[in-house]
Scaffold this active site. Structure first.
Site, PDB file in Angstrom:
ATOM      1  N   GLY A  46       0.912  -1.108   0.097  1.00 15.81           N
ATOM      2  CA  GLY A  46      -0.114   0.117  -0.149  1.00 15.81           C
ATOM      3  C   GLY A  46       0.925   1.327  -0.087  1.00 15.81           C
ATOM      4  N   GLN A  51       3.428   9.651   1.176  1.00 19.04           N
ATOM      5  CA  GLN A  51       4.729   9.304   1.185  1.00 19.04           C
ATOM      6  C   GLN A  51       5.532   9.509  -0.066  1.00 19.04           C
ATOM      7  OE1 GLN A  51       2.565   5.048   2.194  1.00 19.04           O
ATOM      8  NE2 GLN A  51       4.314   4.856   3.431  1.00 19.04           N
ATOM      9  N   CYS A  94       5.982  -0.133   7.725  1.00 18.81           N
ATOM     10  CA  CYS A  94       5.504   0.775   6.780  1.00 18.81           C
ATOM     11  C   CYS A  94       6.906   1.329   5.855  1.00 18.81           C
ATOM     12  CB  CYS A  94       5.361   1.982   7.820  1.00 18.81           C
ATOM     13  SG  CYS A  94       4.655   3.669   6.921  1.00 18.81           S
ATOM     14  N   LEU A  95       6.623   1.515   4.776  1.00 24.58           N
ATOM     15  CA  LEU A  95       7.659   2.044   3.900  1.00 24.58           C
ATOM     16  C   LEU A  95       8.645   3.424   4.439  1.00 24.58           C
ATOM     17  CD1 LEU A  95       6.176   1.169   0.510  1.00 24.58           C
ATOM     18  CD2 LEU A  95       7.822  -0.292   1.491  1.00 24.58           C
ATOM     19  N   HIS A 136      -4.361   1.715   7.786  1.00 24.69           N
ATOM     20  CA  HIS A 136      -3.109   1.996   7.911  1.00 24.69           C
ATOM     21  C   HIS A 136      -2.790   3.420   6.947  1.00 24.69           C
ATOM     22  CE1 HIS A 136       1.404   1.240   7.903  1.00 24.69           C
ATOM     23  NE2 HIS A 136       1.266   2.057   6.801  1.00 24.69           N
ATOM     24  N   GLU A 137      -3.415   3.117   5.678  1.00 21.52           N
ATOM     25  CA  GLU A 137      -3.085   4.060   4.665  1.00 21.52           C
ATOM     26  C   GLU A 137      -3.845   5.276   5.050  1.00 21.52           C
ATOM     27  OE1 GLU A 137      -0.678   3.568   2.770  1.00 21.52           O
ATOM     28  OE2 GLU A 137      -0.626   1.420   2.847  1.00 21.52           O
ATOM     29  N   HIS A 140      -2.321   7.531   7.407  1.00 18.47           N
ATOM     30  CA  HIS A 140      -1.146   8.413   6.810  1.00 18.47           C
ATOM     31  C   HIS A 140      -2.013   9.922   6.317  1.00 18.47           C
ATOM     32  CE1 HIS A 140       2.363   6.245   6.236  1.00 18.47           C
ATOM     33  NE2 HIS A 140       1.783   5.201   5.810  1.00 18.47           N
TER      34      HIS A 140
HETATM   35  O1  GNR Z   1       3.901  -2.603   2.532  1.00 21.91           O
HETATM   36  C1  GNR Z   1       3.376  -2.445   3.592  1.00 21.91           C
HETATM   37  N1  GNR Z   1       2.785  -3.658   4.387  1.00 21.91           N
HETATM   38  C2  GNR Z   1       1.900  -3.709   5.547  1.00 21.91           C
HETATM   39  C3  GNR Z   1       1.708  -4.696   6.286  1.00 21.91           C
HETATM   40  C4  GNR Z   1       0.930  -4.614   7.416  1.00 21.91           C
HETATM   41  C5  GNR Z   1       0.049  -3.598   7.138  1.00 21.91           C
HETATM   42  C6  GNR Z   1       0.073  -2.368   6.489  1.00 21.91           C
HETATM   43  C7  GNR Z   1       1.044  -2.302   5.767  1.00 21.91           C
HETATM   44  S1  GNR Z   1       1.199  -0.911   4.375  1.00 21.91           S
HETATM   45  C8  GNR Z   1       2.862  -1.181   4.046  1.00 21.91           C
HETATM   46  C9  GNR Z   1       3.305  -0.179   3.167  1.00 21.91           C
HETATM   47  C10 GNR Z   1       3.097   1.188   3.794  1.00 21.91           C
HETATM   48  O2  GNR Z   1       3.990   1.704   4.448  1.00 21.91           O
HETATM   49  N2  GNR Z   1       1.894   1.854   3.503  1.00 21.91           N
HETATM   50  O3  GNR Z   1       1.688   3.180   3.821  1.00 21.91           O
HETATM   51 NI    NI Z   2       2.764   3.273   5.812  1.00 20.87          NI
END
Ligand code: GNR
Ligand code: NI
Length: 174
Positions: A46, A51, A94-95, A136-137, A140
């Protein structure tokens, strides 16, 4: 399509609140294309626009592991209509918080409304990893990172580590 640089914590931009998109046009679609390429290149599932430095309420996702069967999903201006009281826990990464992982609890199911790649209004019921990832997104978009749910101590240890790594890599570049 271009692979962009993913911002990492600590970075003020990641704490900014993203603004709604008023029209899904060519520029927004180009941004979504770049976000997807960037996400695939980083092996993420995601990505939120902030980001890569764009404070717009746009999210891309692709939960498929297999490159041959890509299933990109696009969410513009997503809002949560309802969420289950039942929680589920996933190990999140999270990236923008490289190499850090933690178990995070979130509502198990959610119902969201959003605009798709073509600007059409859609409703979606999500559960499991999809529900977790969307939440999660969507965090952000509010400037929230998963480490914000950890204890102050854990969070500050992670941020300290990341800032050290940053100054190191900057020194190599300079
Ligand atoms: O790549 C991602 N893996 C992930 C694993 C578990 C819960 C959320 C994520 S999102 C993350 C990519 C990212 O940072 N998206 O904002
Ligand atoms: Ni993230």
């Amino acid at each position: 399509m271009t692979v962009k640089t993913i911002l990492t914590e600590p970075n003020k931009l990641l704490r900014q609140i993203s603004q709604p998109v008023d029209h899904v046009g060519e520029n927004e679609q180009k941004l979504m294309d770049d976000m997807l390429e960037t996400m695939y290149a980083a092996k993420g599932i995601g990505l939120a626009a902030i980001q890569i430095g764009f404070p717009k309420r746009i999210i891309v996702l692709d939960l498929t592991k297999d490159k041959a069967e890509r299933n990109p999903m696009y969410f513009v201006n997503p809002t949560i209509h309802s969420k289950a009281t039942e929680q589920s826990t996933y190990e999140e990464g999270c990236l923008s918080v490289p190499d850090q992982f933690a178990e995070i609890s979130r509502p198990k199911q959610i119902e969201i409304e959003y605009l798709d790649y073509h600007g059409e209004k859609k409703l979606l019921k999500a559960e499991g990893l999809l529900a977790t990832c969307i939440q999660h997104e969507m965090d952000h978009l509010e400037g929230i990172l998963f480490i914000d749910y950890l204890s102050k101590l854990k969070k500050s240890m992670i941020i300290k580590k990341l800032s050290k790594q940053k100054t190191k890599s900057e020194r190599i570049v300079v």
